[in-house]
Design a protein around this motif. Sequence first.
Motif, short mmCIF file in Angstrom:
data_model
loop_
_atom_site.label_atom_id
_atom_site.label_comp_id
_atom_site.label_asym_id
_atom_site.label_seq_id
_atom_site.Cartn_x
_atom_site.Cartn_y
_atom_site.Cartn_z
N LYS A 90 5.01 -45.92 9.40
CA LYS A 90 4.48 -47.27 9.22
C LYS A 90 5.52 -48.32 9.57
CE LYS A 90 0.94 -46.34 5.74
NZ LYS A 90 0.44 -46.69 4.38
N THR A 91 6.77 -48.05 9.23
CA THR A 91 7.83 -48.99 9.57
C THR A 91 8.00 -49.09 11.09
OG1 THR A 91 8.99 -48.51 7.51
CG2 THR A 91 10.28 -49.50 9.28
N ARG A 92 7.95 -47.95 11.77
CA ARG A 92 8.08 -47.96 13.23
C ARG A 92 6.90 -48.70 13.87
NH1 ARG A 92 9.29 -42.49 12.26
NH2 ARG A 92 7.29 -41.85 13.17
N GLN A 93 5.71 -48.47 13.36
CA GLN A 93 4.55 -49.16 13.91
C GLN A 93 4.65 -50.68 13.69
OE1 GLN A 93 0.75 -47.56 12.72
NE2 GLN A 93 1.46 -45.44 12.91
N ARG A 115 20.39 -54.62 25.41
CA ARG A 115 19.91 -53.54 24.54
C ARG A 115 18.82 -52.69 25.20
NH1 ARG A 115 21.03 -58.16 22.15
NH2 ARG A 115 22.29 -58.18 20.24
N ARG A 116 18.75 -52.76 26.51
CA ARG A 116 17.65 -52.07 27.19
C ARG A 116 17.72 -50.56 27.01
NH1 ARG A 116 21.52 -53.14 30.84
NH2 ARG A 116 22.07 -51.49 32.33
N LEU A 117 18.94 -49.99 27.01
CA LEU A 117 19.06 -48.55 26.85
C LEU A 117 18.66 -48.12 25.44
CD1 LEU A 117 22.43 -47.91 28.75
CD2 LEU A 117 20.08 -47.66 29.60
N THR A 118 19.06 -48.91 24.45
CA THR A 118 18.69 -48.60 23.07
C THR A 118 17.18 -48.66 22.88
OG1 THR A 118 20.79 -49.52 22.29
CG2 THR A 118 19.04 -49.24 20.66
N VAL A 119 16.56 -49.73 23.40
CA VAL A 119 15.11 -49.88 23.27
C VAL A 119 14.38 -48.79 24.05
CG1 VAL A 119 13.17 -51.41 23.70
CG2 VAL A 119 15.34 -52.36 22.89
N LYS A 125 11.30 -41.83 22.26
CA LYS A 125 11.06 -41.00 21.07
C LYS A 125 9.70 -41.29 20.45
CE LYS A 125 15.97 -40.49 19.90
NZ LYS A 125 17.05 -40.80 18.92
N CYS A 126 9.30 -42.57 20.45
CA CYS A 126 7.98 -42.91 19.89
C CYS A 126 6.86 -42.30 20.73
CB CYS A 126 7.82 -44.43 19.83
SG CYS A 126 8.88 -45.25 18.61
N LEU A 127 7.03 -42.28 22.05
CA LEU A 127 6.00 -41.70 22.91
C LEU A 127 5.95 -40.18 22.79
CD1 LEU A 127 6.49 -43.84 26.16
CD2 LEU A 127 4.45 -43.77 24.73
N LYS A 128 7.11 -39.56 22.59
CA LYS A 128 7.15 -38.10 22.51
C LYS A 128 6.70 -37.58 21.16
CE LYS A 128 10.75 -36.93 25.89
NZ LYS A 128 12.13 -36.38 26.07
N LYS A 129 7.22 -38.18 20.08
CA LYS A 129 7.01 -37.63 18.74
C LYS A 129 5.99 -38.41 17.91
CE LYS A 129 11.76 -35.88 18.67
NZ LYS A 129 13.05 -35.88 17.94
N GLY A 130 5.65 -39.61 18.35
CA GLY A 130 4.72 -40.42 17.57
C GLY A 130 3.30 -39.91 17.69
N LYS A 131 2.43 -40.47 16.86
CA LYS A 131 1.04 -40.08 16.85
C LYS A 131 0.15 -41.32 16.99
CE LYS A 131 1.99 -35.75 15.91
NZ LYS A 131 1.77 -34.67 16.91
N GLY A 132 -0.91 -41.19 17.73
CA GLY A 132 -1.95 -42.19 17.80
C GLY A 132 -1.46 -43.60 18.05
N GLU A 133 -1.60 -44.45 17.04
CA GLU A 133 -1.30 -45.87 17.17
C GLU A 133 0.15 -46.13 17.57
OE1 GLU A 133 -2.34 -49.95 17.00
OE2 GLU A 133 -3.51 -48.10 17.03
#
Length: 459
Positions: A90-93, A115-119, A125-133
């Motif tokens: 929820k925090t990441r979303q 900060r482009r590399l950090t972002v 990681k969000c695209l690989k391990k995240g779910k749905g929204e």
Amino acid sequence: MPRARKGSAPRRGGQRSGGGARSSTQADSGSSEDEAASEARSTTSECPSLLSTAAEESFGGDAVDEQGQQEDLEEKLKEYVDCLTDKSAKTRQGALESLRLALAAHLLSDFLLERRLTVADALEKCLKKGKGEEQALAAAVLGLLCVQLGPGPKGEELFHSLQPLLVSVLSDSTASPAVRLHQCASALGLGCYVAATDVQDLVSCLTCLEGVFSRSCGVGGSTAPVVPVSLQGLLCAALQAWALLLTICPSAHISRILDRQLPRLPQLLSSESVNLRMAAGETIALLFELTRDLEPTELRLLLPRPPSLPLQEDFVYEDMEALCSTLRTLATDSNKYRAKADRRRQRSTFRSVLHFVEGGECEEETVRFGLEVLYVDSWARRRVYAAFKDALGSGMHHHLQNNELLRDIFGLGPVLVLDATALKACKISRFEKHLYNAAAFKARTKARSRVRDKRADIL
């Protein structure tokens, strides 16, 4: 830098005259229902959100201390970037949603360059391990990030790092349609349009997107196979992203694409989804427009005639009569089982498509922002404008005024620098706005009353 656009030559925007005869396009009168619902959506999280009152005061309004406001904005953005790696979904979303709103409303290229590399790593990681929204929001932020960084080595590096991941998500038939809906297809198309400089990257993205929506087109016949409701949004987004990339595709590739897809796209006009039908109609109009930019030797490959016969200057589609009949039916559709708003949008779109296919004239739309005006006078420019409008939402006008990438694409010239006195002098008073709205309301009421009168003769 963006390549030469297809369609009519760009017309430069100018300052607005006091009694301009052109009317602003209704597409910019406000955010769409989907966009408003998206921006109104909030996620409960520990991460600070732009949807809070404090953030609205920080990101909007007429603050006197611009320097202090910019510093507050950057501090909040740093917190959002840090929250992208939080353990809580929820925090990441919440962080992704806040970043999406910030990138759409402001120019933050200097902040993002550092900060482009950090972002980029956090989005991967969000695209690989995240779910749905979470995956959908990450893809939306990626598209906006490409718009912020623009063309050049930095933007191209970002696109190349995440392009394979977007392609894999779109190609994965086991992934949730909600994940792949809009965001990944739109981000792939927008990122390639802005940042890709190699033709092979362009062809690769075109092939991927074409493979997504071609599943709904049958090999033969005049009707498309039945598409599940859960996939209709994905097919629509893929088709629109594919059409966006066609506007910068070299002519050598355009001729082969037209030969392959132009006979199949009319099948989508019978889709159950009004958005997919409209996207198919607009894409067909764009393809007809692109054929008129081809050289005679390239056009010969598309025409159903022997090479020995003389070549006509205009492209002739062999099933033109059937296509125009279908377009005319959709332009006058009055089936009651469809929503009233959907029927209105569909009729408006297909009237324009039919007018262009039959007569070759594209209806011009006018977009006013600040003291400038943008003319959208071709289907290629319509598709490009719509793609950026979908990504930027209500921040489109701000980016048209200040983003050098968009001003270069639409031929608006350098950014106008106006002081507060000039802006105040050009501002219309509230009383003048009231008089104008009252006169427009009266004229509109009279025109509609004549149509609504039951005694009027209806042919």
